[in-house]
Design a protein around this motif. Structure first.
Motif, PDB file in Angstrom:
ATOM      1  N   LEU A   1       2.359   1.638  -3.329  1.00  0.00           N
ATOM      2  CA  LEU A   1       1.204   2.236  -4.310  1.00  0.00           C
ATOM      3  C   LEU A   1       0.837   3.519  -4.047  1.00  0.00           C
ATOM      4  O   LEU A   1      -0.240   4.325  -4.641  1.00  0.00           O
ATOM      5  CB  LEU A   1      -0.069   1.269  -4.069  1.00  0.00           C
ATOM      6  CG  LEU A   1       0.200   0.018  -5.022  1.00  0.00           C
ATOM      7  CD1 LEU A   1      -0.967  -1.018  -4.593  1.00  0.00           C
ATOM      8  CD2 LEU A   1       0.693   0.046  -6.532  1.00  0.00           C
ATOM      9  N   ARG A   2       1.312   4.376  -2.977  1.00  0.00           N
ATOM     10  CA  ARG A   2       1.082   5.827  -2.581  1.00  0.00           C
ATOM     11  C   ARG A   2      -0.282   6.033  -2.000  1.00  0.00           C
ATOM     12  O   ARG A   2      -0.941   6.746  -2.239  1.00  0.00           O
ATOM     13  CB  ARG A   2       1.461   6.789  -3.644  1.00  0.00           C
ATOM     14  CG  ARG A   2       2.844   6.689  -3.969  1.00  0.00           C
ATOM     15  CD  ARG A   2       3.073   7.654  -4.979  1.00  0.00           C
ATOM     16  NE  ARG A   2       4.542   7.895  -5.161  1.00  0.00           N
ATOM     17  CZ  ARG A   2       5.463   8.463  -4.545  1.00  0.00           C
ATOM     18  NH1 ARG A   2       5.158   9.244  -3.334  1.00  0.00           N
ATOM     19  NH2 ARG A   2       6.967   8.571  -4.816  1.00  0.00           N
ATOM     20  N   VAL A   3      -0.825   4.734  -1.189  1.00  0.00           N
ATOM     21  CA  VAL A   3      -2.227   4.943  -0.995  1.00  0.00           C
ATOM     22  C   VAL A   3      -1.835   5.615   0.469  1.00  0.00           C
ATOM     23  O   VAL A   3      -1.229   5.348   1.109  1.00  0.00           O
ATOM     24  CB  VAL A   3      -2.689   3.531  -0.455  1.00  0.00           C
ATOM     25  CG1 VAL A   3      -4.114   3.538   0.127  1.00  0.00           C
ATOM     26  CG2 VAL A   3      -2.666   2.684  -1.732  1.00  0.00           C
ATOM     27  N   PRO A   4      -2.895   6.552   0.807  1.00  0.00           N
ATOM     28  CA  PRO A   4      -2.917   7.333   1.998  1.00  0.00           C
ATOM     29  C   PRO A   4      -3.072   6.740   3.117  1.00  0.00           C
ATOM     30  O   PRO A   4      -3.545   5.394   3.230  1.00  0.00           O
ATOM     31  CB  PRO A   4      -4.076   8.281   1.774  1.00  0.00           C
ATOM     32  CG  PRO A   4      -4.346   8.357   0.267  1.00  0.00           C
ATOM     33  CD  PRO A   4      -4.029   6.957  -0.117  1.00  0.00           C
TER      34      PRO A   4
ATOM     35  N   ALA B   1      -6.396   5.602   4.437  1.00  0.00           N
ATOM     36  CA  ALA B   1      -7.163   4.143   3.635  1.00  0.00           C
ATOM     37  C   ALA B   1      -6.227   3.020   3.797  1.00  0.00           C
ATOM     38  O   ALA B   1      -6.785   1.896   3.951  1.00  0.00           O
ATOM     39  CB  ALA B   1      -6.889   4.775   2.023  1.00  0.00           C
ATOM     40  N   SER B   2      -4.946   3.290   3.963  1.00  0.00           N
ATOM     41  CA  SER B   2      -4.044   1.803   4.251  1.00  0.00           C
ATOM     42  C   SER B   2      -4.440   1.534   5.546  1.00  0.00           C
ATOM     43  O   SER B   2      -4.732   0.098   5.489  1.00  0.00           O
ATOM     44  CB  SER B   2      -2.655   2.278   4.249  1.00  0.00           C
ATOM     45  OG  SER B   2      -2.208   3.119   2.992  1.00  0.00           O
TER      46      SER B   2
ATOM     47  N   ILE C   1      -7.930  -0.678   5.094  1.00  0.00           N
ATOM     48  CA  ILE C   1      -7.772  -1.945   4.199  1.00  0.00           C
ATOM     49  C   ILE C   1      -6.863  -2.786   5.099  1.00  0.00           C
ATOM     50  O   ILE C   1      -7.385  -4.111   5.020  1.00  0.00           O
ATOM     51  CB  ILE C   1      -6.675  -1.488   3.082  1.00  0.00           C
ATOM     52  CG1 ILE C   1      -7.471  -0.632   1.938  1.00  0.00           C
ATOM     53  CG2 ILE C   1      -6.354  -2.853   2.214  1.00  0.00           C
ATOM     54  CD1 ILE C   1      -6.812  -0.133   0.868  1.00  0.00           C
TER      55      ILE C   1
ATOM     56  N   LEU D   1       0.826  -1.204   0.086  1.00  0.00           N
ATOM     57  CA  LEU D   1       0.041   0.009   0.250  1.00  0.00           C
ATOM     58  C   LEU D   1       0.810   1.114   0.049  1.00  0.00           C
ATOM     59  O   LEU D   1       0.405   2.298  -0.668  1.00  0.00           O
ATOM     60  CB  LEU D   1      -0.899   0.033   1.311  1.00  0.00           C
ATOM     61  CG  LEU D   1      -2.065  -1.243   1.312  1.00  0.00           C
ATOM     62  CD1 LEU D   1      -2.911  -1.053   2.772  1.00  0.00           C
ATOM     63  CD2 LEU D   1      -2.934  -1.092   0.196  1.00  0.00           C
ATOM     64  N   ARG D   2       1.863   1.238   0.485  1.00  0.00           N
ATOM     65  CA  ARG D   2       2.990   2.387   0.857  1.00  0.00           C
ATOM     66  C   ARG D   2       3.444   2.492  -0.589  1.00  0.00           C
ATOM     67  O   ARG D   2       3.733   3.597  -0.982  1.00  0.00           O
ATOM     68  CB  ARG D   2       4.032   2.204   2.121  1.00  0.00           C
ATOM     69  CG  ARG D   2       5.090   3.272   2.019  1.00  0.00           C
ATOM     70  CD  ARG D   2       5.871   3.151   3.326  1.00  0.00           C
ATOM     71  NE  ARG D   2       6.116   1.727   3.487  1.00  0.00           N
ATOM     72  CZ  ARG D   2       7.006   1.138   2.893  1.00  0.00           C
ATOM     73  NH1 ARG D   2       7.627   1.685   1.946  1.00  0.00           N
ATOM     74  NH2 ARG D   2       7.068  -0.292   3.424  1.00  0.00           N
TER      75      ARG D   2
END
Length: 227
Positions: free
Chosen positions: A95-98, A101-102, A105, A92-93
């Motif tokens: 993929l630059r997911v905030p 949101a991470s 998930i 997730l990091r």
């Protein structure tokens, strides 16, 4: 005496003799703004050694649960939960997911893991919790409270104890990734793993206190070296 006439642009305004315009270089071209100029706190991906050292902190601490359970094999799912949580946080990091949101998930995957391992067959389509899932998990919590008060370490690998240890390892691994690789802190990422290690050490009465302590110490030393 001769005078120097400064050149002008099409709008009629004077242009400096050295060719600089609006912060540009000697060639007169304007300086381009980079994303890091607008966002000074933005950092690129962490080096691989730093990621590996951070990923080893919680699994190394989870090995100390060999002192809590009556057989060493019980720590395998706990270490596995820590590694899975770290792998998901890393994905997730990257993929630059905030962060928010991470975290959502990660919690969702944790719930699915707990439901399928400790309340199998109670979820709709195998993944959606139902009333039966809630009742099964409630019984698990009641069993955890009762056995925690009555039993003394080393304890058998009961579902209640395993669920609590796996959930703790999962959450500590996510917090470690957040502090070490999103915030790039130096000391604080050791705290979640340290909390897990101290908890297992205080409760534990089994053998091998020195090897598990050395293992966790080596993980901390590796983290310190890669800083």
């Amino acid at each position: 005496m001769a005078t120097t006439t400064r050149p002008t642009n099409r709008a009629g305004s004077a242009v400096p003799l050295d060719g600089r315009r609006n912060g540009g270089g000697p060639s007169g071209s304007p300086r381009s703004e980079t994303p890091t100029d607008r966002r000074p706190g933005l950092r690129g991906p962490a080096p691989i050694p730093v990621e590996l050292a951070a990923a080893l902190l919680v699994p190394a601490a989870a090995v100390s649960f060999t002192r809590v359970f009556d057989h060493a094999g019980a720590v395998v799912p706990i270490v596995g939960a820590a590694l899975l949580s770290t792998a998901l946080a890393t994905l997730l990091r990257r993929l630059r997911v905030p962060l928010v949101a991470s975290a959502a998930i990660s919690l969702l995957v944790l719930v699915l893991l707990v439901v399928n391992r400790f309340a199998p067959g109670t979820g709709r389509l195998g993944i959606i919790p139902t009333g039966a899932t809630r009742d099964q998990l409630r019984l698990l919590v009641d069993e955890l409270v009762r056995d925690f008060q009555e039993l003394r370490t080393p304890v058998p690998a009961l579902d209640a104890f395993m669920a609590a240890a796996m959930i703790g390892a999962w959450l500590m691994a996510f917090l470690t990734d957040w502090g070490a690789l999103r915030l790039r802190l130096a000391f604080e990422p050791v705290l979640p793993a340290g909390l897990l290690f101290v908890f297992a050490s205080v409760l534990g009465a089994g053998a091998n206190p020195v090897p598990v302590t050395v293992l966790f110490g080596l993980a901390i030393a590796l983290w310190g070296v890669v800083q």
